[in-house]
Write a protein that holds these residues in place. Sequence first.
Motif, PDB file in Angstrom:
ATOM      1  N   GLU A 110      31.964 -32.499 -19.354  1.00  0.00           N
ATOM      2  CA  GLU A 110      31.861 -32.234 -18.124  1.00  0.00           C
ATOM      3  C   GLU A 110      30.520 -34.109 -17.899  1.00  0.00           C
ATOM      4  O   GLU A 110      30.880 -34.006 -16.985  1.00  0.00           O
ATOM      5  N   PHE A 114      31.025 -34.896 -14.018  1.00  0.00           N
ATOM      6  CA  PHE A 114      30.611 -34.587 -13.017  1.00  0.00           C
ATOM      7  C   PHE A 114      28.537 -34.423 -13.353  1.00  0.00           C
ATOM      8  O   PHE A 114      28.617 -34.256 -14.541  1.00  0.00           O
ATOM      9  N   THR A 116      25.210 -32.198 -12.922  1.00  0.00           N
ATOM     10  CA  THR A 116      24.691 -31.080 -13.316  1.00  0.00           C
ATOM     11  C   THR A 116      24.539 -30.058 -11.828  1.00  0.00           C
ATOM     12  O   THR A 116      24.453 -30.789 -11.062  1.00  0.00           O
ATOM     13  N   GLY A 148      39.282 -24.713 -15.431  1.00  0.00           N
ATOM     14  CA  GLY A 148      37.730 -25.201 -15.468  1.00  0.00           C
ATOM     15  C   GLY A 148      36.839 -24.391 -16.267  1.00  0.00           C
ATOM     16  O   GLY A 148      36.979 -23.245 -15.985  1.00  0.00           O
ATOM     17  N   THR A 150      32.728 -23.347 -17.937  1.00  0.00           N
ATOM     18  CA  THR A 150      31.325 -23.681 -17.570  1.00  0.00           C
ATOM     19  C   THR A 150      30.585 -23.261 -19.591  1.00  0.00           C
ATOM     20  O   THR A 150      31.657 -22.186 -19.935  1.00  0.00           O
ATOM     21  N   SER A 163      33.333 -23.681 -12.206  1.00  0.00           N
ATOM     22  CA  SER A 163      34.678 -23.581 -12.559  1.00  0.00           C
ATOM     23  C   SER A 163      35.988 -23.847 -12.128  1.00  0.00           C
ATOM     24  O   SER A 163      36.580 -24.413 -11.629  1.00  0.00           O
ATOM     25  N   ARG A 166      35.382 -27.245  -9.500  1.00  0.00           N
ATOM     26  CA  ARG A 166      35.743 -28.560 -10.678  1.00  0.00           C
ATOM     27  C   ARG A 166      37.320 -28.742 -10.827  1.00  0.00           C
ATOM     28  O   ARG A 166      37.275 -29.739 -11.073  1.00  0.00           O
ATOM     29  N   ARG A 208      31.455 -27.029 -21.700  1.00  0.00           N
ATOM     30  CA  ARG A 208      31.266 -27.509 -20.305  1.00  0.00           C
ATOM     31  C   ARG A 208      32.272 -27.798 -19.807  1.00  0.00           C
ATOM     32  O   ARG A 208      32.170 -29.928 -20.578  1.00  0.00           O
ATOM     33  N   ARG A 209      33.344 -28.061 -19.332  1.00  0.00           N
ATOM     34  CA  ARG A 209      34.880 -29.154 -19.732  1.00  0.00           C
ATOM     35  C   ARG A 209      35.890 -28.490 -18.882  1.00  0.00           C
ATOM     36  O   ARG A 209      35.661 -27.687 -17.604  1.00  0.00           O
TER      37      ARG A 209
END
Length: 218
Positions: A110, A114, A116, A148, A150, A163, A166, A208-209
């Motif tokens: 993340e 991105f 936050t 996605g 989180t 997610s 994203r 987070r990825r």
Amino acid sequence: MNLRMTTMFAASGLIALGACTDPSTNATGMSRTQQGALAGAAVGAVLGGTRDDDKNNQGRDAARGAILGAAAGAIAGNMLDRQAQALKQSVSSNVQVVNHGSYLQVVLPEGILFATDSAAVSGPAQSDLYAVARNLNQYPNSRIEVVGHTDNTGAAAYNQDLSQRRAQSVAGILTAAGVAPGRVVAIGRGESQPVASNGTASGRAQNRRVEILIRPTG
């Protein structure tokens, strides 16, 4: 050679491959090409022997299936080896490329993608995604899952939605860069598939990825 003997040889080959595995690295000491050839031979032997309608030449058909399966497996393994190597050379060091043998996994944290709570992809990360897209266009015989993830901070429903958005943002950049939309699907997993403990800041950062899964289709 009868079907039972051929199948035993195939199974023995797979057992030998498992025995060579280093549990600390999940590495077999064999290239993906070799692993693909062995697995393909085993599957081909079984299918070749069991799909013979007249049952007269199962040994011959199993052997033929093993040869064809080995060739197909070796080709697929070699293709993934080459694609993974090209990917590693084209993306930044923050992007992880993992060859799982039957598919490739590209992991984008993340932190490089991105801000936050945002689903807007950062400028630097877009360069990596365009590099991934070029690679996908060079190796067109695959389907792409953009997934996605989180951490578990906040409400699960919010994390699921974030997610998904994203994943869609990353997928949108891949298709904008020329990857056929029919090859790409975006999936949000929210907080349901952590790869580290959510009890620490470093663990939450790993969770987070966005993952790009590249699955060969032929």
